[in-house]
Structure formats: C-alpha cells, structure tokens
Design a protein around this motif. Structure first.
Motif, PDB file in Angstrom:
ATOM      1  N   LEU A 126      40.284  34.944  38.103  1.00 25.99           N
ATOM      2  CA  LEU A 126      40.817  35.562  36.891  1.00 25.99           C
ATOM      3  C   LEU A 126      40.645  37.076  36.885  1.00 25.99           C
ATOM      4  CD1 LEU A 126      39.586  33.037  34.169  1.00 25.99           C
ATOM      5  CD2 LEU A 126      41.973  33.531  34.742  1.00 25.99           C
ATOM      6  N   PHE A 127      39.609  37.547  37.552  1.00 26.33           N
ATOM      7  CA  PHE A 127      39.314  38.979  37.519  1.00 26.33           C
ATOM      8  C   PHE A 127      40.317  39.802  38.310  1.00 26.33           C
ATOM      9  CE2 PHE A 127      35.421  37.012  36.200  1.00 26.33           C
ATOM     10  CZ  PHE A 127      34.869  37.904  35.295  1.00 26.33           C
ATOM     11  N   TRP A 128      41.116  39.153  39.195  1.00 25.10           N
ATOM     12  CA  TRP A 128      42.102  39.908  39.977  1.00 25.10           C
ATOM     13  C   TRP A 128      43.485  39.875  39.328  1.00 25.10           C
ATOM     14  CZ3 TRP A 128      38.003  41.486  41.693  1.00 25.10           C
ATOM     15  CH2 TRP A 128      37.088  40.764  42.440  1.00 25.10           C
ATOM     16  N   THR A 129      43.666  39.108  38.246  1.00 28.76           N
ATOM     17  CA  THR A 129      44.999  39.001  37.634  1.00 28.76           C
ATOM     18  C   THR A 129      45.555  40.339  37.132  1.00 28.76           C
ATOM     19  OG1 THR A 129      43.969  38.285  35.546  1.00 28.76           O
ATOM     20  CG2 THR A 129      44.793  36.565  37.004  1.00 28.76           C
ATOM     21  N   PRO A 130      44.725  41.278  36.630  1.00 27.57           N
ATOM     22  CA  PRO A 130      45.308  42.568  36.226  1.00 27.57           C
ATOM     23  C   PRO A 130      46.038  43.282  37.354  1.00 27.57           C
ATOM     24  CG  PRO A 130      43.089  42.354  35.332  1.00 27.57           C
ATOM     25  CD  PRO A 130      43.288  41.212  36.285  1.00 27.57           C
ATOM     26  N   MET A 131      45.648  43.015  38.592  1.00 26.97           N
ATOM     27  CA  MET A 131      46.292  43.688  39.716  1.00 26.97           C
ATOM     28  C   MET A 131      47.750  43.254  39.860  1.00 26.97           C
ATOM     29  SD  MET A 131      43.153  43.482  42.448  1.00 26.97           S
ATOM     30  CE  MET A 131      43.893  44.651  43.566  1.00 26.97           C
ATOM     31  N   ALA A 132      48.007  41.970  39.603  1.00 22.34           N
ATOM     32  CA  ALA A 132      49.390  41.491  39.646  1.00 22.34           C
ATOM     33  C   ALA A 132      50.192  42.076  38.484  1.00 22.34           C
ATOM     34  CB  ALA A 132      49.424  39.966  39.605  1.00 22.34           C
ATOM     35  N   LEU A 133      49.558  42.196  37.338  1.00 22.62           N
ATOM     36  CA  LEU A 133      50.250  42.700  36.152  1.00 22.62           C
ATOM     37  C   LEU A 133      50.627  44.176  36.285  1.00 22.62           C
ATOM     38  CD1 LEU A 133      48.127  40.952  33.365  1.00 22.62           C
ATOM     39  CD2 LEU A 133      50.463  40.392  34.062  1.00 22.62           C
ATOM     40  N   ILE A 134      49.792  44.953  36.995  1.00 26.36           N
ATOM     41  CA  ILE A 134      50.115  46.374  37.126  1.00 26.36           C
ATOM     42  C   ILE A 134      50.957  46.670  38.363  1.00 26.36           C
ATOM     43  CG2 ILE A 134      48.087  47.092  35.837  1.00 26.36           C
ATOM     44  CD1 ILE A 134      46.736  47.855  38.405  1.00 26.36           C
ATOM     45  N   GLY A 135      51.286  45.612  39.147  1.00 27.98           N
ATOM     46  CA  GLY A 135      52.295  45.810  40.176  1.00 27.98           C
ATOM     47  C   GLY A 135      51.874  45.668  41.616  1.00 27.98           C
ATOM     48  N   PHE A 136      50.775  44.979  41.894  1.00 28.23           N
ATOM     49  CA  PHE A 136      50.380  44.706  43.274  1.00 28.23           C
ATOM     50  C   PHE A 136      50.797  43.286  43.633  1.00 28.23           C
ATOM     51  CE2 PHE A 136      47.174  47.962  42.075  1.00 28.23           C
ATOM     52  CZ  PHE A 136      47.507  48.917  43.026  1.00 28.23           C
ATOM     53  N   THR A 137      51.309  43.111  44.848  1.00 36.22           N
ATOM     54  CA  THR A 137      51.780  41.805  45.286  1.00 36.22           C
ATOM     55  C   THR A 137      50.600  40.873  45.573  1.00 36.22           C
ATOM     56  OG1 THR A 137      51.788  42.340  47.644  1.00 36.22           O
ATOM     57  CG2 THR A 137      53.764  42.927  46.374  1.00 36.22           C
ATOM     58  N   PRO A 138      50.829  39.562  45.565  1.00 39.51           N
ATOM     59  CA  PRO A 138      49.744  38.624  45.910  1.00 39.51           C
ATOM     60  C   PRO A 138      49.136  38.884  47.282  1.00 39.51           C
ATOM     61  CG  PRO A 138      51.555  37.451  44.885  1.00 39.51           C
ATOM     62  CD  PRO A 138      52.033  38.856  45.100  1.00 39.51           C
ATOM     63  N   ILE A 139      49.966  39.245  48.267  1.00 38.55           N
ATOM     64  CA  ILE A 139      49.442  39.528  49.605  1.00 38.55           C
ATOM     65  C   ILE A 139      48.501  40.716  49.569  1.00 38.55           C
ATOM     66  CG2 ILE A 139      50.076  40.355  51.907  1.00 38.55           C
ATOM     67  CD1 ILE A 139      52.535  38.618  51.788  1.00 38.55           C
ATOM     68  N   GLN A 140      48.864  41.753  48.810  1.00 39.94           N
ATOM     69  CA  GLN A 140      47.995  42.918  48.676  1.00 39.94           C
ATOM     70  C   GLN A 140      46.675  42.541  47.993  1.00 39.94           C
ATOM     71  OE1 GLN A 140      50.940  45.345  46.569  1.00 39.94           O
ATOM     72  NE2 GLN A 140      50.787  46.870  48.213  1.00 39.94           N
ATOM     73  N   ILE A 141      46.757  41.723  46.969  1.00 34.79           N
ATOM     74  CA  ILE A 141      45.552  41.337  46.222  1.00 34.79           C
ATOM     75  C   ILE A 141      44.593  40.570  47.108  1.00 34.79           C
ATOM     76  CG2 ILE A 141      44.682  39.949  44.301  1.00 34.79           C
ATOM     77  CD1 ILE A 141      47.374  40.513  42.880  1.00 34.79           C
TER      78      ILE A 141
END
Length: 288
Positions: A138-153
């Motif tokens: 759950l702590f990485w979900t903001p990264m998807a919301l601000i525009g980072f792809t799943p592969i990047q995350i």
C-alpha cells in the motif's frame, strides 16, 4: 524485468559477501556468525521470496490500473525521471519503515527482521512472508498515482532493498561525511539495537536525510555498544515460530482484552502499548 535479472545476478555476490564476512570474523569474533542463525535467515528469505512473488502477481495489475486510470501526471523518462523515482520511493520507504515500528499490525511482520541477537550480512535475508498481508504494498501506491509505471515501482523497490543488504554489518566503521547523506552500517547498527537509546530510530532506506529532517536520527555511540534483538526476545531459530509469534500474541490480545478500543489498540496501536496498559495503575474504584 531487467531489474529482477540484475538482482538475480547479484544473488551470488550477496552469498559471496556473507562468506567473506564470516571468514573475516572467524578468528576475530567467532560468535558473530552462528550456523543455526544463518540457516534460519536463509529459510526465512526463501519463504519471503515465495510470498513476495505471489503477491506481485496481484499487486502489479493493481498498480497498472491506478496508473492507467487515475494518475495525475506522467513522469518524464531519462535521468530526471529516475532521480524523482528514487527520491519519492526512498521517502515512502522511510514512511513505511517508521510505520512498521509504530503500528503493531505492521510490526507483527517486521519484527522477524529484528529478532536475531546477531547482526551480520545474513541478517539482511531475515524477512517475513507476511509483509503482503501486513500491507507493505500500500505504501507504494502513491507512486502509481503521481505517474510512475508498475515496472518502475517494482524496480526501484528492489534496488532500494538491494542497497540495504550492505548496511547489515559490524565490519565497517563510521564513514565520515557520508553519515550525513546515506544510510551506513553504523546508522543501521543503531537501528537494529534494542538499547533504549536506539529503539525506533534510523528508519532510512538509502538516504538518511529523512531521519535528520523528521527527528528520528540517532548516532551510534562507542559509550553504549549496540545490543541486538528485540525487547521481548524470542529464543528460537524455528522460521515458523519467528514468522508468526507476534501475530499469535496480537490475536490473543484482541480476543482477551475488554472493550473495542483496547482491541483496536492491540491491532493498530504502537507495539509497546500492551506493556504500558499492563503496567498502568488501575483507576480508583476499579479492581482486576
């Protein structure tokens, strides 16, 4: 995924580093490594990796859905994008790590990593298969919301954790000015210590600037050598017991404690709340 291939290639490097460190300590401090402890760490690592791979099968599509339908921006490619990716994830790791020490539900998973009374490179492998259940993802979900792809995350999370392997050692002293910027072995030794001075300090992943900014930094002191392990030390090398002992204690508290507030706190209060409640004086007129 390229990052996973890199980490797979690094696996022999990790094992080699453990072998070199064990050889280094063999005559200097023979008790630094224990065969039982090291085997336990390796078993916990395999259990963790299995659970992690299964979890990513569900979580990566969720990140993709957030990215495709709810992102507020598309991060630029190239070095600028990578620097932003690295800084954002490292800050979110700090938040996750701090929460894992202050919220019992998360601590029930994270306690496994702190449960050894030794600190060496093999301790980095001492992880819990319950992290996905606890909600680390759950702590990485903001990264998807601000525009980072799943592969990047996924890639930057794995790189961050790979760096942290190298700070689990007592063989490297303080590193001068680097202590002001990076998480170092000295900084992480203090994090693993159970001395009152060191408890719940130094949550850094790669950058220690977050600890310095938010008041959670403490320096390792020669006057107070680190004592490793947890406050309520569990003396076992059984990976199953190490994985589930805090979950079992937490479930027991939820069932036996009276009142919904107490039950809520048993799950989501700080780990020490139970002890504070047990030692608190009873209100006047109340009996046990």
């Amino acid at each position: 995924m390229n990052v996973e291939l890199i980490l797979l290639a690094l696996a022999p490097v990790f094992v080699l580093c453990i072998g070199i460190e064990a050889w280094y300590w063999r005559r200097r401090r023979p008790g630094m490594y224990s065969l039982k402890d090291t085997i336990s760490n390796a078993t916990l690592a395999l259990m963790h990796q299995g659970a992690d791979k299964l979890a990513w099968l569900l979580i990566v599509p969720f990140y993709a859905w957030l990215y495709d339908h709810h992102r507020i921006y598309t991060m630029p490619a190239g070095w600028v994008g990578f620097v932003l990716l690295f800084i954002v994830q490292d800050f979110l790791y700090y938040v996750f790590h701090r929460a894992s020490h202050r919220i019992r539900w998360l601590w029930a998973a994270h306690v496994v990593h702190h449960s050894s009374e030794r600190l060496n490179l093999s301790t980095a492998f001492r992880q819990s298969l319950m992290y996905p259940v606890a909600g680390m993802w759950l702590f990485w979900t903001p990264m998807a919301l601000i525009g980072f792809t799943p592969i990047q995350i996924v890639g930057v999370v794995l790189l961050n954790l790979a760096f942290q392997f190298f700070v689990h050692t007592q063989a490297i002293p303080k590193l001068g000015w680097l202590e002001y910027v990076l998480n170092t072995p000295s900084i992480h030794r203090a994090h693993h210590a159970r001395n009152p001075r060191y408890i719940d300090r130094n949550y850094a992943g790669v950058l220690v600037i977050w600890d310095r900014m938010f008041g959670s930094y403490v320096e390792e002191s020669d006057a107070e050598p680190c004592e490793y392990g947890i406050v309520d030390q569990i003396h076992t090398h059984n990976p199953i017991t190490l994985t589930f002992h805090e979950w079992r204690a937490m479930a027991h508290d939820v069932v036996t404690m009276p009142g919904w507030r107490n039950k809520w706190m048993a799950l989501f209060g700080p780990p020490e709340w139970r002890h504070a409640r047990e030692t608190a004086p009873m209100p006047e007129g109340k009996t046990t």
